[in-house]
Design a protein around this motif. Structure first.
Motif, short mmCIF file in Angstrom:
data_model
loop_
_atom_site.label_atom_id
_atom_site.label_comp_id
_atom_site.label_asym_id
_atom_site.label_seq_id
_atom_site.Cartn_x
_atom_site.Cartn_y
_atom_site.Cartn_z
N GLN A 171 42.88 50.52 55.27
CA GLN A 171 43.92 51.20 56.03
C GLN A 171 45.26 50.56 55.76
N GLU A 172 46.19 51.36 55.22
CA GLU A 172 47.53 50.88 54.96
C GLU A 172 48.38 50.96 56.23
N SER A 173 49.31 50.05 56.37
CA SER A 173 50.25 50.09 57.48
C SER A 173 51.58 49.50 57.05
N GLY A 174 52.64 49.98 57.69
CA GLY A 174 53.97 49.49 57.38
C GLY A 174 55.01 50.55 57.67
N PRO A 175 56.28 50.18 57.51
CA PRO A 175 57.36 51.13 57.81
C PRO A 175 57.32 52.34 56.87
N GLY A 176 57.66 53.48 57.41
CA GLY A 176 57.71 54.70 56.60
C GLY A 176 59.07 54.94 55.97
N LEU A 177 60.06 54.18 56.41
CA LEU A 177 61.42 54.36 55.90
C LEU A 177 62.02 52.99 55.59
N VAL A 178 62.52 52.85 54.39
CA VAL A 178 63.14 51.60 53.95
C VAL A 178 64.49 51.95 53.33
N LYS A 179 65.48 51.12 53.58
CA LYS A 179 66.81 51.37 53.02
C LYS A 179 66.91 50.81 51.60
N PRO A 180 67.72 51.44 50.79
CA PRO A 180 67.93 50.94 49.43
C PRO A 180 68.36 49.49 49.43
N SER A 181 67.88 48.75 48.46
CA SER A 181 68.13 47.32 48.23
C SER A 181 67.27 46.42 49.13
N GLN A 182 66.59 46.98 50.11
CA GLN A 182 65.75 46.17 50.98
C GLN A 182 64.36 45.97 50.35
N THR A 183 63.51 45.25 51.07
CA THR A 183 62.15 44.98 50.61
C THR A 183 61.16 45.83 51.37
N LEU A 184 60.33 46.52 50.62
CA LEU A 184 59.24 47.31 51.18
C LEU A 184 58.05 46.39 51.41
#
Length: 120
Positions: free
Chosen positions: A5-18
């Motif tokens: 099961q994957e989890s994490g933010p669905g939206l990330v801003k450019p230049s940031q870390t996913l």
């Protein structure tokens, strides 16, 4: 039966870390028979293998993503994680974690996938 099961933010801003985490149940990530992988699929494109963490903790990455990718694990929690730095809109994709038998050609089990969009 193993489940991922994957989890994490669905939206990330450019230049940031996913940052994504894969929680595994039904199998220990330290079992010697398997490796644990991250794969993604951008919209309208095919699957792209990103990297793997092996039972001994060693990691291998796609050459095209190697400079921006880190895969790690938390063995007490039976989780492994993906970090992709300096993201751009081209990193928008559905991200999957998957289990593969050592020496196998196919991925044995997959998570359901999680959509990550890179946008300001």
């Amino acid at each position: 039966q193993v489940q991922l099961q994957e989890s994490g933010p669905g939206l990330v801003k450019p230049s940031q870390t996913l940052s994504l985490t894969c929680t595994v149940s039904g199998e220990s990530i330290t079992t010697s028979y398997y490796s644990w992988n991250w794969i993604r699929q951008p919209p309208g494109k095919g699957l792209e293998w990103m990297g793997v963490i092996a039972v001994d903790g060693s990691t291998y990455y796609s050459p095209s993503l190697k400079s921006r990718t880190v895969i790690s694990r938390d063995t007490p929690k039976n989780q492994f994680s993906l970090q992709l730095s300096s993201v751009t809109p081209e990193d928008t994709a559905v991200y999957y974690c998957a289990q593969k038998a050592v020496g196998g050609t196919d991925f044995a089990s997959w998570g359901q996938g999680t959509q990550v969009t890179v946008s300001s």
